[in-house]
Design an enzyme around this catalytic site. Structure first.
Site, PDB file in Angstrom:
ATOM      1  N   LYS A 145       0.869  -1.181   0.000  1.00  0.00           N
ATOM      2  CA  LYS A 145       0.000   0.000   0.000  1.00  0.00           C
ATOM      3  C   LYS A 145       0.905   1.230   0.000  1.00  0.00           C
ATOM      4  O   LYS A 145       1.669   1.450   0.941  1.00  0.00           O
ATOM      5  CB  LYS A 145      -0.893   0.010   1.244  1.00  0.00           C
ATOM      6  CG  LYS A 145      -1.636   1.318   1.418  1.00  0.00           C
ATOM      7  CD  LYS A 145      -2.563   1.308   2.604  1.00  0.00           C
ATOM      8  CE  LYS A 145      -2.881   2.724   3.058  1.00  0.00           C
ATOM      9  NZ  LYS A 145      -3.765   2.782   4.200  1.00  0.00           N
ATOM     10  N   GLY A 173     -10.976   6.883   7.244  1.00  0.00           N
ATOM     11  CA  GLY A 173     -12.056   7.787   7.620  1.00  0.00           C
ATOM     12  C   GLY A 173     -13.384   7.116   7.920  1.00  0.00           C
ATOM     13  O   GLY A 173     -14.339   7.777   8.330  1.00  0.00           O
ATOM     14  N   ASN A 207      -9.307   0.840  10.064  1.00  0.00           N
ATOM     15  CA  ASN A 207      -8.519   0.495  11.251  1.00  0.00           C
ATOM     16  C   ASN A 207      -9.154   1.099  12.507  1.00  0.00           C
ATOM     17  O   ASN A 207      -9.706   0.403  13.360  1.00  0.00           O
ATOM     18  CB  ASN A 207      -7.082   1.017  11.046  1.00  0.00           C
ATOM     19  CG  ASN A 207      -6.101   0.523  12.097  1.00  0.00           C
ATOM     20  OD1 ASN A 207      -4.936   0.360  11.823  1.00  0.00           O
ATOM     21  ND2 ASN A 207      -6.523   0.258  13.325  1.00  0.00           N
TER      22      ASN A 207
HETATM   23  C1  LIG Z   1      -3.836   1.196   8.886  1.00  0.00           C
HETATM   24  C2  LIG Z   1      -3.942   2.031   7.701  1.00  0.00           C
HETATM   25  O1  LIG Z   1      -3.604   1.666   6.611  1.00  0.00           O
HETATM   26  C3  LIG Z   1      -4.476   3.403   7.892  1.00  0.00           C
HETATM   27  O2  LIG Z   1      -3.517   4.306   7.473  1.00  0.00           O
HETATM   28  C4  LIG Z   1      -5.734   3.463   7.125  1.00  0.00           C
HETATM   29  O3  LIG Z   1      -5.733   4.471   6.208  1.00  0.00           O
HETATM   30  C5  LIG Z   1      -6.935   3.371   7.978  1.00  0.00           C
HETATM   31  O4  LIG Z   1      -7.519   4.569   8.303  1.00  0.00           O
HETATM   32  P1  LIG Z   1      -8.630   4.622   9.469  1.00  0.00           P
HETATM   33  O5  LIG Z   1      -7.881   4.385  10.747  1.00  0.00           O
HETATM   34  O6  LIG Z   1      -9.242   5.975   9.376  1.00  0.00           O
HETATM   35  O7  LIG Z   1      -9.603   3.523   9.212  1.00  0.00           O
END
Ligand SMILES: CC(=O)[C@@H](O)[C@H](O)COP(=O)(O)O
EC number: 2.8.1.10
Length: 256
Positions: free
Chosen positions: A96, A184, A205
């Protein structure tokens, strides 16, 4: 089936591994989510130092595909270096690409992201760039050959949900690779909406790891993503301005 390059997955939920209250909760939440793809920041792992605590130490990594991210990178060069480190340590097939352009909003830098993707594609990586909900950038990246695009719903960790549904729907409409809504997402409703709009998957996350009960929230997210996807395939009714009776009265005699 979610298809990313040569890889196929049953689950359309990609889950982050950071910020859980402890490793036991992390493990239970991940299991409950039934995710098949785990993401983590390479810079948070002491990958060449086995004595250091490992963010993934409680997990049976044979059960998951790993999606390391280049979080912390501010330039294409840094992102490429982090990706190569992950590959050298045997941690990844996919990467990623996350190149942050501003540390208050954590929004990605489109120029450096594009550059990093170009280099990593040439190096043979399966490349999944995290981008803003920029329709043209998504298009250029697809033309370049990335294996999925990952537009943010709103800033990382904000839990604001989808702030620009128009842009997201335009990205989805013109997509030739999977669209995975990343960052988000705040609630199961947000995740379901992304899927109902036609996204191929959701990466999240904070909404799980920082929930009051991460394990139950992981279950809720799993179901929301399944429901949203099923609803999309079933085809929702069009919205109307005025009422339409649910029981048609046409041809029926009226009881006086
Ligand atoms: C773990 C990861 O890859 C984060 O950078 C992702 O963008 C998730 O974002 P949130 O925590 O807002 O779900």
């Amino acid at each position: 089936m979610l298809k990313i390059g040569p890889l196929s997955f049953q689950s359309r939920l990609l889950l982050g591994t950071g910020k859980y209250p402890n490793f036991d909760v992390q493990k239970k939440a991940i299991e409950e989510s039934e995710t098949e793809i785990l993401t983590f920041a390479v810079r948070r792992m002491d990958i060449f130092e086995s004595s250091q605590p490992n963010l993934l130490e409680k997990l049976d990594l044979n059960r998951y595909s790993l999606l390391p991210n280049t979080a912390g990178a501010k330039t294409a060069g840094e992102a490429v270096r982090i990706a190569k480190l992950a590959k050298a340590s045997g941690l990844c097939t996919m990467i990623k690409v996350e190149v942050i352009g501003d540390f208050q909003t954590l929004l990605p830098d489109p120029f450096e992201t594009l550059k990093a993707c170009e280099i990593l594609l040439k190096e043979g990586f399966i490349v999944l760039p995290y981008i803003s909900d920029d329709v043209i950038l998504a298009k250029r990246l697809q033309e370049m050959g990335v294996h999925a695009v990952m537009p943010g719903a709103s800033p990382i960790g904000s839990g604001m949900g989808i702030v620009n549904p128009l842009n997201l729907s335009l990205i989805i409409e013109q997509a030739s690779v999977p669209v995975i809504v990343d960052a988000g997402i705040g609630s199961p409703a947000d995740a379901a909406l992304a899927m109902e709009m036609g996204a191929d998957g959701v990466l999240l996350n904070t909404a799980v790891s920082a929930a009051k009960d991460p394990v139950r929230m992981a279950a809720a997210m799993k179901l929301a993503i399944q429901a949203g996807h099923l609803g999309r395939e079933a085809g929702r009714i069009p919205k109307k301005r005025y009422a339409a009776a649910s029981s048609p009265s046409e041809g029926m005699s009226v009881i006086e």
